[in-house]
Write a protein that holds these residues in place. Structure first.
Motif, short mmCIF file in Angstrom:
data_model
loop_
_atom_site.label_atom_id
_atom_site.label_comp_id
_atom_site.label_asym_id
_atom_site.label_seq_id
_atom_site.Cartn_x
_atom_site.Cartn_y
_atom_site.Cartn_z
N LEU A 104 0.83 -1.21 0.00
CA LEU A 104 0.00 0.00 0.00
C LEU A 104 0.86 1.25 0.00
CD1 LEU A 104 -2.81 1.31 0.12
CD2 LEU A 104 -2.64 1.18 2.61
N ALA A 105 1.93 1.27 0.80
CA ALA A 105 2.81 2.44 0.85
C ALA A 105 3.46 2.69 -0.50
CB ALA A 105 3.87 2.25 1.93
N MET A 106 3.90 1.63 -1.17
CA MET A 106 4.52 1.81 -2.48
C MET A 106 3.51 2.29 -3.52
SD MET A 106 7.37 -1.22 -2.85
CE MET A 106 6.16 -2.45 -3.18
N LEU A 107 2.30 1.75 -3.49
CA LEU A 107 1.29 2.16 -4.46
C LEU A 107 0.89 3.62 -4.27
CD1 LEU A 107 -0.91 -1.05 -4.57
CD2 LEU A 107 0.59 -0.19 -6.36
N THR A 111 1.91 6.96 -7.03
CA THR A 111 0.94 7.86 -7.66
C THR A 111 1.43 9.30 -7.46
OG1 THR A 111 -0.41 7.86 -5.65
CG2 THR A 111 -1.03 6.33 -7.38
N PRO A 112 1.41 10.10 -8.51
CA PRO A 112 1.97 11.46 -8.41
C PRO A 112 1.23 12.34 -7.41
CG PRO A 112 1.61 10.84 -10.70
CD PRO A 112 0.97 9.79 -9.86
N GLY A 113 1.99 13.19 -6.76
CA GLY A 113 1.40 14.16 -5.85
C GLY A 113 1.40 13.76 -4.40
N SER A 114 1.81 12.52 -4.08
CA SER A 114 1.82 12.07 -2.69
C SER A 114 3.01 11.16 -2.44
CB SER A 114 0.52 11.34 -2.36
OG SER A 114 0.38 10.21 -3.20
N VAL A 115 3.56 11.28 -1.22
CA VAL A 115 4.70 10.47 -0.82
C VAL A 115 4.47 9.99 0.61
CG1 VAL A 115 7.19 10.48 -0.37
CG2 VAL A 115 6.28 11.77 -2.28
N ALA A 139 -7.90 12.51 -2.99
CA ALA A 139 -7.57 11.49 -3.99
C ALA A 139 -6.88 10.30 -3.34
CB ALA A 139 -6.68 12.09 -5.08
N VAL A 140 -6.02 10.55 -2.36
CA VAL A 140 -5.34 9.45 -1.67
C VAL A 140 -6.35 8.64 -0.86
CG1 VAL A 140 -3.69 8.91 0.16
CG2 VAL A 140 -3.08 10.54 -1.62
N PHE A 141 -7.30 9.30 -0.21
CA PHE A 141 -8.31 8.56 0.56
C PHE A 141 -9.17 7.69 -0.36
CE2 PHE A 141 -7.89 12.04 3.86
CZ PHE A 141 -7.24 11.22 4.77
N ARG A 142 -9.52 8.21 -1.54
CA ARG A 142 -10.29 7.40 -2.50
C ARG A 142 -9.45 6.23 -3.01
NH1 ARG A 142 -11.78 12.50 -4.31
NH2 ARG A 142 -10.32 12.33 -6.06
N SER A 143 -8.18 6.50 -3.27
CA SER A 143 -7.28 5.44 -3.74
C SER A 143 -7.07 4.37 -2.68
CB SER A 143 -5.92 6.03 -4.12
OG SER A 143 -6.03 6.93 -5.17
N GLN A 144 -7.01 4.79 -1.44
CA GLN A 144 -6.78 3.85 -0.35
C GLN A 144 -7.85 2.77 -0.31
OE1 GLN A 144 -7.72 5.29 3.48
NE2 GLN A 144 -6.89 3.52 4.54
N VAL A 145 -9.08 3.16 -0.48
CA VAL A 145 -10.19 2.20 -0.42
C VAL A 145 -10.04 1.17 -1.54
CG1 VAL A 145 -12.69 1.97 -0.64
CG2 VAL A 145 -11.73 3.86 0.67
N ARG A 146 -9.76 1.65 -2.73
CA ARG A 146 -9.61 0.72 -3.87
C ARG A 146 -8.37 -0.14 -3.73
NH1 ARG A 146 -10.16 3.65 -9.40
NH2 ARG A 146 -10.32 1.50 -10.08
N PHE A 147 -7.24 0.45 -3.31
CA PHE A 147 -6.01 -0.31 -3.15
C PHE A 147 -6.14 -1.37 -2.07
CE2 PHE A 147 -3.21 3.35 -4.84
CZ PHE A 147 -3.24 2.83 -6.11
#
Length: 156
Positions: A104-107, A111-115, A139-147
């Motif tokens: 999850l941390a790598m994914l 993604t651009p804009g977050s580290v 965007a990271v919170f939305r991505s987190q759910v899918r990831f």
């Protein structure tokens, strides 16, 4: 291990058919899939095509998130005046184990804009630096759910 067994069944099938071509191997490979499917209750892990399908789905989720976050970054960069508010926020995860948390941390970092800057020792909290806090963090919170859903299907 199941992949190796399936490949060996395919090669043995070619040996027993006394025909060394791709079509014979493919028929042996499919026969091996059938054998492994029938023996799936006796194997310690999931039937491997299910896991491979989950990995493919995780890859597609990553690619879609990569494009959407890339568009977000491009929109910020091409503006005449860069109006961003970088910052750090926390993200709580329900994933367990080093493999799931690292993935999850790598994914998120890819993604651009977050580290991902740091992960707490209990692997439950990420500290993430975002390029633009209101947009990037959402965007990271939305991505987190899918990831997380895709990672669980791969690892569990």
């Amino acid at each position: 291990m199941q992949v190796l067994v399936n490949l060996c069944i395919g090669v043995l099938w070619m040996f027993f058919q006394d025909s060394w071509n791709g079509l014979t191997f493919l028929s042996g490979y499919l026969f091996g899939l059938l054998v492994l499917f029938m023996l799936r209750n006796f194997l310690p892990s999931k039937f491997y095509p299910i896991t491979m399908f989950a990995v493919l789905k995780l890859l597609l989720v990553f690619i879609s998130e990569l494009f959407s976050s890339g568009i977000l970054v491009i929109r910020q960069v091409i503006r005449p005046k860069i109006n961003i508010t970088p910052g750090i926020f926390t993200l709580e995860t329900e994933l367990e184990g080093d493999l799931e948390v690292t993935l999850l941390a790598m994914l998120i970092t890819l993604t651009p804009g977050s580290v991902v800057m740091e992960i707490t020792p209990d692997n439950k909290l990420f500290y993430i630096h975002a390029m633009d806090i209101p947009e990037s963090s959402d965007a990271v919170f939305r991505s987190q759910v899918r990831f997380e859903a895709a990672i669980k299907k791969v690892t569990r």
